[in-house]
Enzyme design. Structure first.
Site, PDB file in Angstrom:
ATOM      1  N   ASN A  37       8.004 -19.357  26.458  1.00 24.39           N
ATOM      2  CA  ASN A  37       8.006 -19.341  27.927  1.00 24.39           C
ATOM      3  C   ASN A  37       9.409 -19.328  28.513  1.00 24.39           C
ATOM      4  OD1 ASN A  37       5.147 -19.390  28.484  1.00 24.39           O
ATOM      5  ND2 ASN A  37       5.204 -21.402  27.473  1.00 24.39           N
ATOM      6  N   GLU A  94      20.446 -11.200  24.084  1.00 26.44           N
ATOM      7  CA  GLU A  94      21.565 -11.840  24.792  1.00 26.44           C
ATOM      8  C   GLU A  94      21.558 -11.495  26.285  1.00 26.44           C
ATOM      9  OE1 GLU A  94      25.238 -12.433  22.859  1.00 26.44           O
ATOM     10  OE2 GLU A  94      24.381 -12.102  20.873  1.00 26.44           O
TER      11      GLU A  94
HETATM   12  C1  LIG Z   1      15.359  -9.043  17.721  1.00 26.49           C
HETATM   13  C2  LIG Z   1      15.615 -10.182  18.658  1.00 26.49           C
HETATM   14  C3  LIG Z   1      16.559 -11.139  18.327  1.00 26.49           C
HETATM   15  C4  LIG Z   1      16.800 -12.220  19.177  1.00 26.49           C
HETATM   16  N1  LIG Z   1      17.682 -13.194  18.791  1.00 26.49           N
HETATM   17  C5  LIG Z   1      17.791 -14.323  19.569  1.00 26.49           C
HETATM   18  C6  LIG Z   1      18.591 -15.432  19.127  1.00 26.49           C
HETATM   19  O1  LIG Z   1      19.245 -15.383  18.070  1.00 26.49           O
HETATM   20  N2  LIG Z   1      18.627 -16.550  19.872  1.00 26.49           N
HETATM   21  C7  LIG Z   1      17.931 -16.641  21.043  1.00 26.49           C
HETATM   22  O2  LIG Z   1      17.991 -17.675  21.674  1.00 26.49           O
HETATM   23  N3  LIG Z   1      17.183 -15.596  21.494  1.00 26.49           N
HETATM   24  C8  LIG Z   1      17.084 -14.450  20.781  1.00 26.49           C
HETATM   25  N4  LIG Z   1      16.300 -13.406  21.224  1.00 26.49           N
HETATM   26  C9  LIG Z   1      15.641 -13.509  22.502  1.00 26.49           C
HETATM   27  C10 LIG Z   1      16.212 -12.592  23.568  1.00 26.49           C
HETATM   28  O3  LIG Z   1      17.455 -13.067  24.025  1.00 26.49           O
HETATM   29  C11 LIG Z   1      15.170 -12.443  24.668  1.00 26.49           C
HETATM   30  O4  LIG Z   1      14.167 -11.611  24.145  1.00 26.49           O
HETATM   31  C12 LIG Z   1      15.723 -11.855  25.932  1.00 26.49           C
HETATM   32  O5  LIG Z   1      16.602 -12.747  26.559  1.00 26.49           O
HETATM   33  C13 LIG Z   1      14.639 -11.448  26.937  1.00 26.49           C
HETATM   34  O6  LIG Z   1      13.632 -12.379  27.059  1.00 26.49           O
HETATM   35  P1  LIG Z   1      12.100 -11.928  26.885  1.00 26.49           P
HETATM   36  O7  LIG Z   1      12.031 -11.104  25.680  1.00 26.49           O
HETATM   37  O8  LIG Z   1      11.269 -13.110  26.960  1.00 26.49           O
HETATM   38  O9  LIG Z   1      11.828 -10.976  28.118  1.00 26.49           O
HETATM   39  P2  LIG Z   1      11.244 -11.409  29.533  1.00 26.49           P
HETATM   40  O10 LIG Z   1      12.137 -12.413  30.128  1.00 26.49           O
HETATM   41  O11 LIG Z   1       9.806 -11.718  29.395  1.00 26.49           O
HETATM   42  O12 LIG Z   1      11.414 -10.053  30.335  1.00 26.49           O
HETATM   43  C14 LIG Z   1      10.444  -9.015  30.406  1.00 26.49           C
HETATM   44  C15 LIG Z   1      10.991  -7.938  31.325  1.00 26.49           C
HETATM   45  O13 LIG Z   1      11.171  -8.476  32.641  1.00 26.49           O
HETATM   46  C16 LIG Z   1      12.498  -8.288  33.058  1.00 26.49           C
HETATM   47  N5  LIG Z   1      12.911  -9.425  33.872  1.00 26.49           N
HETATM   48  C17 LIG Z   1      12.718 -10.758  33.617  1.00 26.49           C
HETATM   49  N6  LIG Z   1      13.230 -11.503  34.596  1.00 26.49           N
HETATM   50  C18 LIG Z   1      13.770 -10.632  35.494  1.00 26.49           C
HETATM   51  C19 LIG Z   1      14.470 -10.794  36.708  1.00 26.49           C
HETATM   52  N7  LIG Z   1      14.738 -12.007  37.215  1.00 26.49           N
HETATM   53  N8  LIG Z   1      14.905  -9.686  37.331  1.00 26.49           N
HETATM   54  C20 LIG Z   1      14.655  -8.461  36.830  1.00 26.49           C
HETATM   55  N9  LIG Z   1      14.012  -8.253  35.704  1.00 26.49           N
HETATM   56  C21 LIG Z   1      13.575  -9.326  35.023  1.00 26.49           C
HETATM   57  C22 LIG Z   1      13.308  -8.195  31.784  1.00 26.49           C
HETATM   58  O14 LIG Z   1      14.525  -7.494  31.994  1.00 26.49           O
HETATM   59  C23 LIG Z   1      12.352  -7.435  30.907  1.00 26.49           C
HETATM   60  O15 LIG Z   1      12.470  -6.056  31.160  1.00 26.49           O
HETATM   61  C24 LIG Z   1      16.083 -12.309  20.401  1.00 26.49           C
HETATM   62  C25 LIG Z   1      15.190 -11.317  20.741  1.00 26.49           C
HETATM   63  C26 LIG Z   1      14.918 -10.279  19.894  1.00 26.49           C
HETATM   64  C27 LIG Z   1      13.909  -9.256  20.306  1.00 26.49           C
END
Ligand SMILES: Cc1cc2nc3c(=O)[nH]c(=O)nc-3n(C[C@H](O)[C@H](O)[C@H](O)COP(=O)(O)OP(=O)(O)OC[C@H]3O[C@@H](n4cnc5c(N)ncnc54)[C@H](O)[C@@H]3O)c2cc1C
Ligand SMILES: Cc1cc2nc3c(=O)[nH]c(=O)nc-3n(C[C@H](O)[C@H](O)[C@H](O)COP(=O)(O)OP(=O)(O)OC[C@H]3O[C@@H](n4cnc5c(N)ncnc54)[C@H](O)[C@@H]3O)c2cc1C
Lengths: 260, 385
Positions: B128, B363
């Site tokens: 979340n 990131e």
């Molecule tokens: C392969 C991989 C490696 C990773 N490694 C790490 C790690 O080492 N450590 C760690 O902590 N995390 C890690 N992550 C997590 C990564 O940083 C998150 O996936 C990323 O920050 C986006 O979060 P989410 O995937 O939940 O997308 P969501 O936040 O659910 O976003 C979904 C969509 O909505 C858009 N969105 C959301 N909020 C807004 C807003 N306010 N305004 C406009 N658009 C918005 C996003 O841009 C996206 O297009 C990793 C992810 C992946 C896929």
């Protein structure tokens, strides 16, 4: 344990071309590398040092540019480097080369000397054993495995045409090594930085106490008369016709020759 | 273009290029296919001193900065983003200790990290809490000399493989964003385990895993900075590492571009190498221009960070945003230039295009980067009045 590694700077044969008229290598513009077998010699020396402690020095005889190879050796972790250089060494054959190399090794002293099996340009595989003879110490060539080494002796496996031998030699000794022995490491950043500033000790015949008549052209009993590409090996026979017939012919031939 | 690298910077570039050429390129397709963690390559990088690049000399590192790390990451990324992600995520996980750790914490962890003996990971994201770190549910409760951590982190790069984890958890929910704290958790701590390993579109050599905390007790000394500093630690960490993601973008774009140009010179259709067609030439010209612009911005941002600038958020976000959008466009167009061959696994651009996509997501997604840049501009404009 003090280990000396003999390294030769050679043209990168992957990029070298041959002058068809003279049969010699066209060296201009071809990058120089450490003779690939010698990189395995360096790796062996470094891993023995990691086990037993001590120092590793690299030695080369060559023109001033050969310094680059010695710096590369230092970037891999070699402690000290010696360049035997000067006009007096020009035109050396394997004997004169070995004479000069043994001169510098006598000067620095070593418990173990490691050479490559052969140089990829000269290809004679003579220098290592000759250095050992000059130093009057035992040598083991074509080493593919170092089984054990301690302050007194070394036990190795050497490659033979029909398998391999396990040989033990008292130190000081010289070994020449093949590629199967190990995987050479890559340089480290600290090594590369050290290599930049490291002092390369240069020595001529006078410093080595070698009279002019034993080194270079004057000290070389062999002379290159002609360089040519050898023709294909004789005594071959090519079978022709449908595959089945070829197989029958081959079996008959082998039976006739009492090979089967 | 000449960026006037110093002798040492050139050495770093040369060494990483050698590792890429000799150790990465020969195995990258296989690592991708098998989703295999690049341990062999990490060992080579460790003995080449690359893990110590940005760690101070007093802890056994080389004491270099963001710029040197950028060069290293770019070179590795030309060959394989899966490998460079593993390396860059190690830096990401290390920054909390480097930037906010106590002398004791630095002495305890940095020498091993610099030597590449222990790999690091950074755990912020949860089911979340993606773009919105405010959704963090993982908690840490002080009990005597220990913090007791409960919760699950998801999609953590180097998860399972790393030995050291820097993790964000809520210590006081009533304080909102000021209620989060950062902790160091070592692999093997009772109550700390790993969930499923993700199957991904790209960077398949990189491990992405869940971190599961069930009454995991970590010594009080493992708190980084003070209670309540968690999000600040995370934000400053991301400020430092973000340029590295930009460098990954520049690298993978360059890698794909080089393949495309090589191919276009050889592939003959209608009696010409396809590079003779103006449509292809213009794509190549655009790609080359965009790559150079991205590199210039990433280098400038890294040098700005190394200058000791206090607030690098806007600039590092710009570098990440631009370079990773360029990476996606250039890898896609490299496939296009190569036609059907580009789509085949036989050529590396297919993987590069799959790999590049992650750079626009992790990131901080590129949407979030735009938000951040705009917020900073609004702040600056308000100040200027
Ligand atoms: C392969 C991989 C490696 C990773 N490694 C790490 C790690 O080492 N450590 C760690 O902590 N995390 C890690 N992550 C997590 C990564 O940083 C998150 O996936 C990323 O920050 C986006 O979060 P989410 O995937 O939940 O997308 P969501 O936040 O659910 O976003 C979904 C969509 O909505 C858009 N969105 C959301 N909020 C807004 C807003 N306010 N305004 C406009 N658009 C918005 C996003 O841009 C996206 O297009 C990793 C992810 C992946 C896929
Ligand atoms: C183009 C060319 C022209 C030549 N011209 C002549 C000539 O006019 N007259 C003549 O007599 N010979 C000539 N030679 C042969 C030359 O003398 C040999 O190259 C040299 O003596 C070394 O022998 P090798 O290359 O066969 O080395 P090998 O015996 O095959 O080398 C075995 C090992 O010995 C060590 N080693 C060899 N050379 C050196 C070195 N210089 N420094 C440090 N370690 C070394 C290395 O560990 C190497 O792996 C010529 C060779 C070439 C390639």
């Amino acid at each position: 344990m003090k280990i000396a590694v003999c390294i030769k700077q050679v043209p990168d044969t992957a990029e070298v071309r041959i002058n068809r008229e003279t049969g010699t290598l066209i060296r201009e513009g071809v990058p120089s590398i450490i003779n690939p077998y010698d990189t395995h010699a360096i790796e062996a020396a470094l891993s023995i040092r990691e086990m037993l402690g001590g120092t590793v020095c690299a030695v080369t005889m060559g023109p001033p540019q050969a310094e680059a190879s010695l710096r590369e050796a230092i970037s891999l972790g070699v402690d000290e480097a010696f360049l035997v250089t000067g006009r007096e060494f020009a035109g050396a054959d394997t004997l004169a080369t070995a004479c000069a190399l043994s001169g510098v090794i006598k000067k620095i002293g070593a418990d173990l000397i490691i050479c490559g099996k052969q140089a990829i340009d000269g290809d004679t595989a003579q220098v290592g054993p000759e250095v050992a003879e000059f130093l009057d110490i035992p040598h083991v060539s074509y080493v593919k495995k170092i089984i054990e080494v301690n302050a007194e002796s070394i036990k190795v496996e050497r490659m033979m045409d029909d398998g391999s031998d396990i040989v033990e030699a008292g130190l000081p000794a010289l070994i020449t090594v093949v590629r199967e022995l190990n995987t050479p490491r890559l340089p480290s950043l600290k090594g590369k930085m050290n290599a930049k500033k490291a002092e390369i000790k240069k020595m001529g015949a006078a410093e080595l106490g070698l009279p002019p008549e034993v080194v270079g052209f004057n000290g070389s009993p062999t002379q290159v008369k002609k360089i040519f590409t050898p023709g294909p090996r004789g005594g071959r026979k090519q079978l022709e016709g449908p595959l089945e017939e070829q197989i029958d012919a081959l079996i008959n031939e082998l039976l006739e020759k009492k090979c089967l | 273009m000449d960026y006037f690298l110093s002798e040492e910077q050139l050495m770093i570039k040369e060494l990483c290029a050698q590792i890429a050429q000799e150790k990465v390129i020969p195995v990258r397709a296989e690592l991708d296919e098998k989703e295999e963690f690049p341990w062999e390559i990490m060992k080579v990088m460790a003995s080449s001193d690359l893990f110590g690049l940005f760690i101070p000399e007093e802890y056994g590192g080389l004491g270099k900065g963001s710029f040197e790390l950028t060069i290293a990451v770019e070179e590795l990324s030309k060959a394989c983003l899966g490998v460079s992600t593993t390396y860059a995520a190690n830096a990401l996980g290390t920054y909390p200790i480097l930037l906010f750790g106590t002398g004791e914490q630095k002495k305890k962890y940095l020498p091993d990290i610099a030597a590449g003996k222990r790999l690091v990971a950074f755990g912020l994201t949860e089911a979340n809490a993606g773009s919105d770190a405010g959704g963090t549910r993982t908690t840490a409760r002080l009990e005597g000399d220990h913090y007791v951590i409960n919760g699950t982190k998801q999609w953590i790069t180097n998860g399972g493989e790393a030995e050291i984890y820097t993790v964000i958890a809520i210590t006081d929910r009533s304080k909102g964003p000021r209620g989060a704290s950062a902790f160091i958790v070592e692999k093997g701590t009772p109550g700390f385990s790993f969930g499923k390993k993700e199957k991904k579109m790209g960077i398949r050599a990189s491990a992405t895993r869940e971190l599961v905390f069930e009454d995991c007790r970590v010594p009080k000394e493992n708190l980084i900075s003070k209670e309540g500093m968690g999000f600040l630690v995370a934000m400053k960490t991301l400020d430092s590492s973000r340029v590295g993601v930009g460098a990954q973008g520049v690298g993978v774009a360059q890698g794909a571009f080089d393949e495309a140009v090589k191919f276009a010179r050889q592939r003959v259709q209608f009696g010409h190498p396809v590079i003779g067609f103006q449509a292809i030439q213009h794509m190549i010209a655009d790609m080359a221009t965009e790559i150079e612009a991205a590199r210039a911005l990433v280098y400038a941002a890294a040098r700005y960070a190394d200058s000791g600038a206090k607030d690098v958020t806007k600039v590092s976000s710009m570098a990440k945003l631009f370079a990773t959008d360029v990476a996606m466009r250039v890898t896609t167009n490299s496939v296009q230039v190569m036609g059907g061959s580009g789509y085949m696994r036989e050529y590396p651009v297919e993987k590069m295009m799959r790999d590049a996509k992650i750079l626009q997501i992790y990131e901080g997604t590129n949407q979030i980067q735009r938000n951040v840049i705009a917020q900073n501009i609004i702040k600056e404009a308000a100040k200027a009045k």
